[in-house]
Design an enzyme around this catalytic site. Structure first.
Site, short mmCIF file in Angstrom:
data_model
loop_
_atom_site.label_atom_id
_atom_site.label_comp_id
_atom_site.label_asym_id
_atom_site.label_seq_id
_atom_site.Cartn_x
_atom_site.Cartn_y
_atom_site.Cartn_z
N SER A 9 -12.04 0.71 101.19
CA SER A 9 -12.58 0.82 102.53
C SER A 9 -13.60 -0.29 102.74
O SER A 9 -14.69 -0.27 102.17
CB SER A 9 -13.24 2.19 102.72
OG SER A 9 -13.84 2.27 104.00
N HIS A 34 -8.38 -1.28 103.71
CA HIS A 34 -8.53 -0.26 104.75
C HIS A 34 -9.70 -0.65 105.65
O HIS A 34 -10.83 -0.81 105.17
CB HIS A 34 -8.78 1.10 104.11
CG HIS A 34 -8.76 2.23 105.08
ND1 HIS A 34 -7.59 2.85 105.49
CD2 HIS A 34 -9.77 2.87 105.73
CE1 HIS A 34 -7.88 3.81 106.35
NE2 HIS A 34 -9.20 3.85 106.51
N ASP A 36 -11.83 0.41 108.92
CA ASP A 36 -12.17 1.46 109.89
C ASP A 36 -12.75 0.85 111.15
O ASP A 36 -13.69 0.05 111.10
CB ASP A 36 -13.20 2.42 109.28
CG ASP A 36 -12.60 3.30 108.21
OD1 ASP A 36 -11.54 3.91 108.47
OD2 ASP A 36 -13.17 3.39 107.11
N MET A 38 -14.55 2.05 114.56
CA MET A 38 -15.21 3.20 115.19
C MET A 38 -15.90 2.75 116.47
O MET A 38 -16.53 1.69 116.51
CB MET A 38 -16.24 3.80 114.23
CG MET A 38 -15.70 4.18 112.87
SD MET A 38 -16.99 4.96 111.86
CE MET A 38 -16.26 4.83 110.23
N HIS A 67 -7.50 1.48 110.73
CA HIS A 67 -7.63 2.89 111.08
C HIS A 67 -8.50 3.00 112.33
O HIS A 67 -9.71 2.76 112.29
CB HIS A 67 -8.27 3.62 109.89
CG HIS A 67 -8.58 5.06 110.12
ND1 HIS A 67 -9.42 5.78 109.28
CD2 HIS A 67 -8.17 5.94 111.07
CE1 HIS A 67 -9.50 7.02 109.72
NE2 HIS A 67 -8.76 7.15 110.80
N MET A 69 -10.50 4.88 114.81
CA MET A 69 -11.23 6.10 115.14
C MET A 69 -11.89 5.88 116.49
O MET A 69 -13.12 5.76 116.60
CB MET A 69 -12.25 6.43 114.04
CG MET A 69 -11.60 6.95 112.78
SD MET A 69 -12.79 7.33 111.47
CE MET A 69 -12.83 5.75 110.63
N MET A 138 -7.23 13.13 106.52
CA MET A 138 -8.67 13.01 106.33
C MET A 138 -9.16 14.16 105.46
O MET A 138 -9.00 15.33 105.81
CB MET A 138 -9.40 13.02 107.68
CG MET A 138 -9.08 11.83 108.58
SD MET A 138 -9.48 10.23 107.82
CE MET A 138 -11.24 10.39 107.54
N ASP A 177 -7.98 9.82 102.84
CA ASP A 177 -9.27 9.14 103.01
C ASP A 177 -10.37 10.19 102.95
O ASP A 177 -10.34 11.18 103.69
CB ASP A 177 -9.28 8.42 104.37
CG ASP A 177 -10.52 7.58 104.59
OD1 ASP A 177 -11.42 7.58 103.72
OD2 ASP A 177 -10.58 6.90 105.63
#
Length: 221
Positions: A9, A34, A36, A38, A67, A69, A138, A177
């Site tokens: 991550s 990975h 993220d 957000m 990913h 979010m 998750m 994750d």
């Protein structure tokens, strides 16, 4: 016996030293990065953007597992595909029109991922299972690193794997994750997961010996 894939991550990296961090992770034998995204809306945090994805894409050939979010992800699928995403994962909870969004990901020639929060049923995957390459389970509530593992995630992975197999989608991979370490990988792997997002629990800790830490994660099964 299927091989596991380790996906660091990148939100856990030292961003003042990101180029070297990525090179060190590459040398350690990771399979994916990975990333993220957000928006401070879908989750109460902010992390990364297309700018970072473009920069990372310039310095690595490791596939980028993006990913999202975020709310209203349809508006940003092309943006992240153009930035260099190899997989785009959206949260089913954030998608009013999930079929349209997954079609858009496919149309941009990117692998399709669907993420499920801890309280979201795997049964919601059935209408769109034909689009999916990866299901992201998750094992913590999304938004922050360092949370405790939710034990029911193991059974959820098993149910999801069995459900996908029953529909004929044996090739869909299951990714997990949330508090991934040498204790949580074995039961998740045995339940049917094959991709593990490594963060502060199993990779970015101590003196950050990435090669040794990744070896431990692989060897634990």
């Amino acid at each position: 016996m299927k091989e596991i894939k380790i996906a660091p991550s990148l939100m856990c990296c030292d961003f003042l030293n990101l180029n070297n961090e990525i090179k060190d992770l590459e040398k350690s034998g990771v399979d994916l990065f990975h990333i993220d995204i957000m928006d401070g809306n879908f989750v109460d945090n902010f992390a990364m953007s297309g700018t970072e994805i473009k920069a990372i894409k310039r310095i690595t050939n490791i596939p980028l597992d993006v990913h999202l979010m975020i709310k209203e992800p349809l508006r940003y699928i092309k943006y992240f595909a153009d930035a260099g995403a190899d997989i785009i994962t959206v949260h089913i909870e954030a998608c009013t029109h999930i079929d349209r969004i997954l079609q858009e990901i496919k149309n941009n020639k990117v692998k399709v991922g669907v993420a499920l929060n801890p309280g979201t049923s795997h049964l919601l995957l059935e209408p769109v299972a034909n689009y999916i390459d990866v299901v992201l389970i998750m094992a913590v509530n999304p938004g922050f690193a360092g949370q405790d593992f939710i034990p029911s995630s193991i059974n959820k992975v098993k149910k999801t794997r069995d459900f996908l197999n029953s529909l004929g989608f044996n090739n869909v991979e299951i990714e997990v994750d949330g508090h991934i370490d040498t204790q949580t990988i074995p039961p998740l792997y045995n339940a049917g997961a094959s991709i593990f997002v490594a963060g502060t629990a199993g990779l970015f800790y101590g003196d950050r010996d990435y090669k040794e830490n990744i070896k431990k994660l692989r060897d634990c099964i």
